[in-house]
Design an enzyme around this catalytic site. Structure first.
Site, PDB file in Angstrom:
ATOM      1  N   ASP A 196       0.846  -1.199   0.000  1.00 23.54           N
ATOM      2  CA  ASP A 196       0.000   0.000   0.000  1.00 23.54           C
ATOM      3  C   ASP A 196       0.873   1.237   0.000  1.00 23.54           C
ATOM      4  O   ASP A 196       0.532   2.276   0.555  1.00 23.54           O
ATOM      5  CB  ASP A 196      -0.931  -0.018   1.221  1.00 23.54           C
ATOM      6  CG  ASP A 196      -2.032   1.013   1.104  1.00 23.54           C
ATOM      7  OD1 ASP A 196      -2.589   1.410   2.157  1.00 23.54           O
ATOM      8  OD2 ASP A 196      -2.321   1.452  -0.032  1.00 23.54           O
ATOM      9  N   LYS A 235       3.179   3.588  -5.606  1.00 19.77           N
ATOM     10  CA  LYS A 235       2.663   2.641  -6.602  1.00 19.77           C
ATOM     11  C   LYS A 235       3.738   2.185  -7.570  1.00 19.77           C
ATOM     12  O   LYS A 235       3.699   1.078  -8.073  1.00 19.77           O
ATOM     13  CB  LYS A 235       1.465   3.246  -7.315  1.00 19.77           C
ATOM     14  CG  LYS A 235       0.392   3.792  -6.347  1.00 19.77           C
ATOM     15  CD  LYS A 235       0.066   2.841  -5.205  1.00 19.77           C
ATOM     16  CE  LYS A 235      -0.616   3.541  -4.047  1.00 19.77           C
ATOM     17  NZ  LYS A 235      -0.684   2.709  -2.819  1.00 19.77           N
ATOM     18  N   ASP A 266      -3.119  -2.962  -2.621  1.00 20.69           N
ATOM     19  CA  ASP A 266      -4.165  -1.951  -2.689  1.00 20.69           C
ATOM     20  C   ASP A 266      -3.964  -1.102  -3.950  1.00 20.69           C
ATOM     21  O   ASP A 266      -2.869  -1.056  -4.518  1.00 20.69           O
ATOM     22  CB  ASP A 266      -4.107  -1.046  -1.443  1.00 20.69           C
ATOM     23  CG  ASP A 266      -5.308  -0.097  -1.369  1.00 20.69           C
ATOM     24  OD1 ASP A 266      -5.175   0.982  -0.758  1.00 20.69           O
ATOM     25  OD2 ASP A 266      -6.376  -0.428  -1.931  1.00 20.69           O
ATOM     26  N   ASN A 267      -5.015  -0.442  -4.391  1.00 19.51           N
ATOM     27  CA  ASN A 267      -4.943   0.582  -5.448  1.00 19.51           C
ATOM     28  C   ASN A 267      -4.530   0.074  -6.817  1.00 19.51           C
ATOM     29  O   ASN A 267      -3.876   0.797  -7.586  1.00 19.51           O
ATOM     30  CB  ASN A 267      -3.981   1.708  -5.042  1.00 19.51           C
ATOM     31  CG  ASN A 267      -4.272   2.247  -3.676  1.00 19.51           C
ATOM     32  OD1 ASN A 267      -3.429   2.172  -2.775  1.00 19.51           O
ATOM     33  ND2 ASN A 267      -5.461   2.796  -3.479  1.00 19.51           N
ATOM     34  N   GLU A 273     -11.217   4.306  -1.654  1.00 18.03           N
ATOM     35  CA  GLU A 273     -11.705   4.612  -0.300  1.00 18.03           C
ATOM     36  C   GLU A 273     -12.587   5.869  -0.286  1.00 18.03           C
ATOM     37  O   GLU A 273     -12.244   6.897  -0.838  1.00 18.03           O
ATOM     38  CB  GLU A 273     -10.537   4.781   0.689  1.00 18.03           C
ATOM     39  CG  GLU A 273      -9.401   5.653   0.240  1.00 18.03           C
ATOM     40  CD  GLU A 273      -8.294   4.874  -0.426  1.00 18.03           C
ATOM     41  OE1 GLU A 273      -8.564   3.819  -0.996  1.00 18.03           O
ATOM     42  OE2 GLU A 273      -7.155   5.352  -0.410  1.00 18.03           O
TER      43      GLU A 273
END
Ligand SMILES: Cc1cc(-c2n[nH]c(CCNC(=O)c3cc(-c4ccc(F)cc4)cc(O)c3O)n2)ccn1
Ligand SMILES: [Mg+2]
Length: 214
Positions: free
Chosen positions: A141, A144, A169-170, A199
Site C-alpha cells: 500500500d 505505486k 491496494d490501489n 476509499e
C-alpha cells in the site's frame, strides 16, 4: 501554524474512539474521512476484503508497505493471533509519528513494529535486522511505482515462501499496471482481483491477491 490532515485525523480518533478498542478507532477514522476530510486509508469497503483475507490466513509474520496513519495496520493487527508480528514501513516521518499514536491508542503496539524509511532500503535488511525468515502475508500500500520492484526484491531476498500471500491496494486507482501484468502472467503467482472502490468514493479500485507458488 496550521495543523496537518494526519494531525486532525489523530485528534478525531482521540475524541471519537475508545482507547484500547481497535474497532472504535477504525470507525472513527472512517467517519472522519467520509464526513470531514478524505484521506488515503484503505477504507471500510476494501478494509472488509483485507479483513477476510487476513482472517482466513491467520498469518504469524506480516509485512505492510505504507503505514500512512496506521488505519490498515490497526485493521490487520487486531485480527492477528497472540505472538504474531506485523512490521510496517512508512517513508514520511510526519505520517509515522501520527501512525505510532494511532496504533498505541488502539492498544496494538505490542504486535506492531513501525519502521521509518524506504522499502527498497529496508527489505534487504529484514532478515538480519528483524530476524525474519519469510513473511506469511504482505500488504502492499506504498508508492505505486515500487510495488513491482519491491516484489522482485522480496523474491530475491528469499522473503517469500510457497503460499505467501501478497495483497495489493490501489491496483486500479492510482493503478499499478506493471505490477498487475507481472503477478497475473508470472508462473510463480496465482492471482485474483477483488473489485471495490477507491476509499470513501464511487471511483473504481480494487485489491489484487497473489499467492507465491515458490
Ligand atoms: C518507498 C516507500 C514508500 C512508503 C509509503 N509510505 N506511505 C505511502 C503512501 C502511499 N499510498 C498512496 O500514495 C495512496 C494514494 C492514493 C490516492 C491519492 C490521490 C488520489 F487522487 C487517488 C488515490 C490512494 C491510496 O489508497 C494510497 O495508498 N508510501 C513506505 C516505504 N517506502
Ligand atoms: Mg492505498
Amino acid at each position: 501554524t496550521k495543523s496537518t490532515r494526519p494531525q486532525r485525523l489523530l485528534k478525531a480518533v482521540q475524541k471519537h474512539s475508545t482507547r484500547g478498542d481497535p474497532q472504535s478507532v477504525i470507525s472513527a477514522i472512517d467517519h472522519f474521512c467520509r464526513h470531514r476530510e478524505w484521506a488515503m486509508n484503505v477504507g471500510d469497503e476494501k478494509g472488509s476484503i483485507l479483513d477476510s483475507v487476513v482472517s482466513e490466513l491467520n498469518p504469524e509474520k506480516v509485512l505492510e508497505l505504507g503505514t500512512y496513519c496506521g488505519y490498515s495496520t490497526v485493521r490487520i493487527a487486531r485480527l492477528l493471533p497472540p505472538g504474531a508480528r506485523l512490521i510496517t514501513l512508512e517513508f514520511n516521518a510526519d505520517y509515522a509519528a501520527i501512525a505510532r499514536q494511532v496504533i498505541a491508542w488502539a492498544g496494538l503496539e505490542d504486535k506492531v513494529q513501525l519502521v521509518e524509511g524506504a522499502s527498497g532500503d529496508w527489505i534487504p535488511r529484514m532478515k538480519e535486522h528483524f530476524g525474519i525468515e519469510t513473511f506469511d502475508f504482505v500488504f502492499l500500500d506504498h508508492w505505486k511505482d515500487r510495488y513491482l520492484p519491491d516484489t522482485k526484491l522480496m523474491e530475491d531476498c528469499g522473503l517469500l515462501r510457497k503460499g505467501t500471500v501478497l495483497l495489493a491496494d490501489n491496483v486500479i486507482c492510482p493503478g499499478v499496471p506493471d505490477y498487475l501484468e507481472y503477478v497475473r502472467n508470472s508462473l510463480s503467482y496465482k492471482s485474483c482481483y477483488f473489485k471495490s472502490h477507491l476509499e470513501y468514493t464511487k471511483a473504481e479500485d480494487g485489491l489484487e491477491k497473489s499467492v507465491f507458488l515458490g
